[in-house]
Design a protein around this motif. Sequence first.
Motif, mmCIF file in Angstrom:
data_model
loop_
_atom_site.group_PDB
_atom_site.id
_atom_site.type_symbol
_atom_site.label_atom_id
_atom_site.label_comp_id
_atom_site.label_asym_id
_atom_site.label_seq_id
_atom_site.Cartn_x
_atom_site.Cartn_y
_atom_site.Cartn_z
ATOM 1 N N LEU A 19 21.474 37.702 8.824
ATOM 2 C CA LEU A 19 20.690 38.191 9.956
ATOM 3 C C LEU A 19 21.599 38.563 11.113
ATOM 4 O O LEU A 19 21.424 39.608 11.759
ATOM 5 C CB LEU A 19 19.682 37.117 10.394
ATOM 6 N N CYS A 20 22.594 37.719 11.378
ATOM 7 C CA CYS A 20 23.549 37.989 12.458
ATOM 8 C C CYS A 20 24.355 39.245 12.145
ATOM 9 O O CYS A 20 24.658 40.042 13.035
ATOM 10 C CB CYS A 20 24.467 36.783 12.628
ATOM 11 N N TRP A 21 24.715 39.430 10.853
ATOM 12 C CA TRP A 21 25.440 40.632 10.441
ATOM 13 C C TRP A 21 24.595 41.879 10.681
ATOM 14 O O TRP A 21 25.101 42.898 11.181
ATOM 15 C CB TRP A 21 25.800 40.521 8.963
ATOM 16 N N LEU A 22 23.312 41.808 10.355
ATOM 17 C CA LEU A 22 22.421 42.941 10.604
ATOM 18 C C LEU A 22 22.317 43.233 12.103
ATOM 19 O O LEU A 22 22.323 44.399 12.516
ATOM 20 C CB LEU A 22 21.029 42.657 10.033
ATOM 21 N N CYS A 23 22.234 42.173 12.909
ATOM 22 C CA CYS A 23 22.183 42.366 14.368
ATOM 23 C C CYS A 23 23.450 43.038 14.861
ATOM 24 O O CYS A 23 23.407 43.940 15.710
ATOM 25 C CB CYS A 23 21.999 41.018 15.063
ATOM 26 N N GLY A 24 24.602 42.599 14.335
ATOM 27 C CA GLY A 24 25.861 43.218 14.732
ATOM 28 C C GLY A 24 25.930 44.686 14.348
ATOM 29 O O GLY A 24 26.399 45.513 15.123
ATOM 30 N N ALA A 25 25.440 45.012 13.134
ATOM 31 C CA ALA A 25 25.430 46.405 12.704
ATOM 32 C C ALA A 25 24.512 47.246 13.578
ATOM 33 O O ALA A 25 24.839 48.389 13.940
ATOM 34 C CB ALA A 25 24.992 46.491 11.240
ATOM 35 N N PHE A 26 23.362 46.679 13.937
ATOM 36 C CA PHE A 26 22.438 47.398 14.821
ATOM 37 C C PHE A 26 23.065 47.608 16.202
ATOM 38 O O PHE A 26 22.919 48.680 16.800
ATOM 39 C CB PHE A 26 21.136 46.615 14.960
ATOM 40 N N VAL A 27 23.771 46.599 16.696
ATOM 41 C CA VAL A 27 24.430 46.700 18.010
ATOM 42 C C VAL A 27 25.475 47.811 17.990
ATOM 43 O O VAL A 27 25.590 48.596 18.940
ATOM 44 C CB VAL A 27 25.059 45.347 18.391
ATOM 45 N N VAL A 28 26.250 47.899 16.907
ATOM 46 C CA VAL A 28 27.258 48.967 16.788
ATOM 47 C C VAL A 28 26.583 50.334 16.795
ATOM 48 O O VAL A 28 27.010 51.263 17.502
ATOM 49 C CB VAL A 28 28.088 48.793 15.506
ATOM 50 N N PHE A 191 21.752 51.448 35.640
ATOM 51 C CA PHE A 191 22.842 50.577 35.228
ATOM 52 C C PHE A 191 22.446 49.111 35.317
ATOM 53 O O PHE A 191 22.807 48.304 34.461
ATOM 54 C CB PHE A 191 24.076 50.836 36.105
ATOM 55 N N THR A 192 21.702 48.743 36.350
ATOM 56 C CA THR A 192 21.266 47.361 36.498
ATOM 57 C C THR A 192 20.419 46.932 35.307
ATOM 58 O O THR A 192 20.615 45.849 34.737
ATOM 59 C CB THR A 192 20.465 47.196 37.801
ATOM 60 N N ARG A 193 19.479 47.778 34.899
ATOM 61 C CA ARG A 193 18.635 47.458 33.741
ATOM 62 C C ARG A 193 19.479 47.333 32.482
ATOM 63 O O ARG A 193 19.272 46.419 31.667
ATOM 64 C CB ARG A 193 17.564 48.533 33.549
ATOM 65 N N ASN A 194 20.450 48.236 32.296
ATOM 66 C CA ASN A 194 21.275 48.197 31.094
ATOM 67 C C ASN A 194 22.197 46.988 31.071
ATOM 68 O O ASN A 194 22.387 46.371 30.019
ATOM 69 C CB ASN A 194 22.094 49.487 30.983
ATOM 70 N N TYR A 195 22.767 46.635 32.220
ATOM 71 C CA TYR A 195 23.620 45.455 32.265
ATOM 72 C C TYR A 195 22.815 44.196 31.958
ATOM 73 O O TYR A 195 23.269 43.319 31.207
ATOM 74 C CB TYR A 195 24.279 45.325 33.641
ATOM 75 N N ARG A 196 21.620 44.098 32.515
ATOM 76 C CA ARG A 196 20.800 42.912 32.270
ATOM 77 C C ARG A 196 20.341 42.836 30.821
ATOM 78 O O ARG A 196 20.363 41.760 30.213
ATOM 79 C CB ARG A 196 19.592 42.914 33.211
ATOM 80 N N SER A 197 19.924 43.970 30.261
ATOM 81 C CA SER A 197 19.465 43.962 28.869
ATOM 82 C C SER A 197 20.627 43.677 27.920
ATOM 83 O O SER A 197 20.468 42.947 26.929
ATOM 84 C CB SER A 197 18.804 45.297 28.514
ATOM 85 N N THR A 198 21.819 44.236 28.215
ATOM 86 C CA THR A 198 22.989 43.957 27.383
ATOM 87 C C THR A 198 23.378 42.493 27.481
ATOM 88 O O THR A 198 23.687 41.850 26.466
ATOM 89 C CB THR A 198 24.181 44.836 27.801
ATOM 90 N N GLY A 199 23.343 41.947 28.691
ATOM 91 C CA GLY A 199 23.637 40.529 28.870
ATOM 92 C C GLY A 199 22.649 39.645 28.134
ATOM 93 O O GLY A 199 23.023 38.658 27.494
ATOM 94 N N ALA A 200 21.362 40.004 28.180
ATOM 95 C CA ALA A 200 20.337 39.236 27.467
ATOM 96 C C ALA A 200 20.551 39.321 25.954
ATOM 97 O O ALA A 200 20.377 38.325 25.236
ATOM 98 C CB ALA A 200 18.951 39.748 27.833
ATOM 99 N N GLY A 201 20.935 40.504 25.462
ATOM 100 C CA GLY A 201 21.209 40.659 24.036
ATOM 101 C C GLY A 201 22.394 39.822 23.586
ATOM 102 O O GLY A 201 22.358 39.208 22.513
ATOM 103 N N VAL A 202 23.435 39.770 24.416
ATOM 104 C CA VAL A 202 24.611 38.959 24.084
ATOM 105 C C VAL A 202 24.237 37.484 24.048
ATOM 106 O O VAL A 202 24.676 36.738 23.160
ATOM 107 C CB VAL A 202 25.740 39.218 25.106
ATOM 108 N N VAL A 203 23.404 37.028 24.989
ATOM 109 C CA VAL A 203 22.955 35.629 25.003
ATOM 110 C C VAL A 203 22.148 35.315 23.750
ATOM 111 O O VAL A 203 22.290 34.238 23.146
ATOM 112 C CB VAL A 203 22.131 35.343 26.271
ATOM 113 N N THR A 204 21.295 36.251 23.320
ATOM 114 C CA THR A 204 20.504 36.049 22.101
ATOM 115 C C THR A 204 21.400 35.889 20.880
ATOM 116 O O THR A 204 21.195 34.986 20.050
ATOM 117 C CB THR A 204 19.546 37.233 21.891
ATOM 118 N N MET A 205 22.415 36.749 20.770
ATOM 119 C CA MET A 205 23.363 36.633 19.662
ATOM 120 C C MET A 205 24.134 35.322 19.747
ATOM 121 O O MET A 205 24.430 34.701 18.722
ATOM 122 C CB MET A 205 24.325 37.817 19.663
ATOM 123 N N PHE A 206 24.437 34.892 20.952
ATOM 124 C CA PHE A 206 25.125 33.612 21.147
ATOM 125 C C PHE A 206 24.298 32.473 20.570
ATOM 126 O O PHE A 206 24.823 31.582 19.889
ATOM 127 C CB PHE A 206 25.378 33.398 22.644
#
Length: 231
Positions: A19-28, A191-206
């Motif tokens: 599942l994590c691999w699929l998430c990483g592929a989707f992120v790429v 940019f604010t929305r994208n930074y927050r959404s990217t940060g939230a996505g990184v936390v989810t993967m964490f």
Amino acid sequence: MNRSCVNCLKTMVISLNFLCWLCGAFVVAFGEFQMIHSKFASLIPTFWPIYPANTLVVTGTIVTCVCYLGVLGGMKENRCMLITFFVLLFVLMLVELAMACVFLVYSRKTEYFKNDLLQSLEIYRQSGPDGNKTIKKDFDAVQHLFRCCGVNDVTDWKGDVPISCCNKDPCNIVPITNWEEGCLEKVSEWFTRNYRSTGAGVVTMFIIQFVCMSISIPLFCHFSREGLGYQ
């Protein structure tokens, strides 16, 4: 630990890592899509090192490699792969946590956008017909996309207003009406929305990776006690 528990742990490790691999592929893939279709990179060079699309591609690539190692280690019951997976994942999680903090902090530091946008606007104004086509194309795309004109307002163009500021067709007949609102606030919000959404996505993967790492520990301990995993 009986074999049924071991098999259950193996299944969980393999499933979660897949599942994590699929998430990483989707992120790429999503990062590549943003890099191809983004119209902001040339206009805001200060933020290029932490541009969301770049971060997504790099992080996603590393995640897919590490999680693939976890899948193989679980399937082959290989201690060497599992301990390598554990160490790499731990380091990756620390990096992701730092990245999430950076993105959440930079989501509030939008004052730098003004200087970059003003410099890009001046380059646009002073360039000839064949000069710096990238900035011209990107600035026109931003003004058309956000329905704005200039940085603060239309007066930033000092009378030399590009056709991308036109808000009503036809745009080749005088008088031409332009968007009055500037692009600074709208680009900053984007940019604010994208930074927050990217940060939230990184936390989810964490969080997903933390669960994977936690489950891999008892599995590795079992392989160590049984003397398995280096063949």
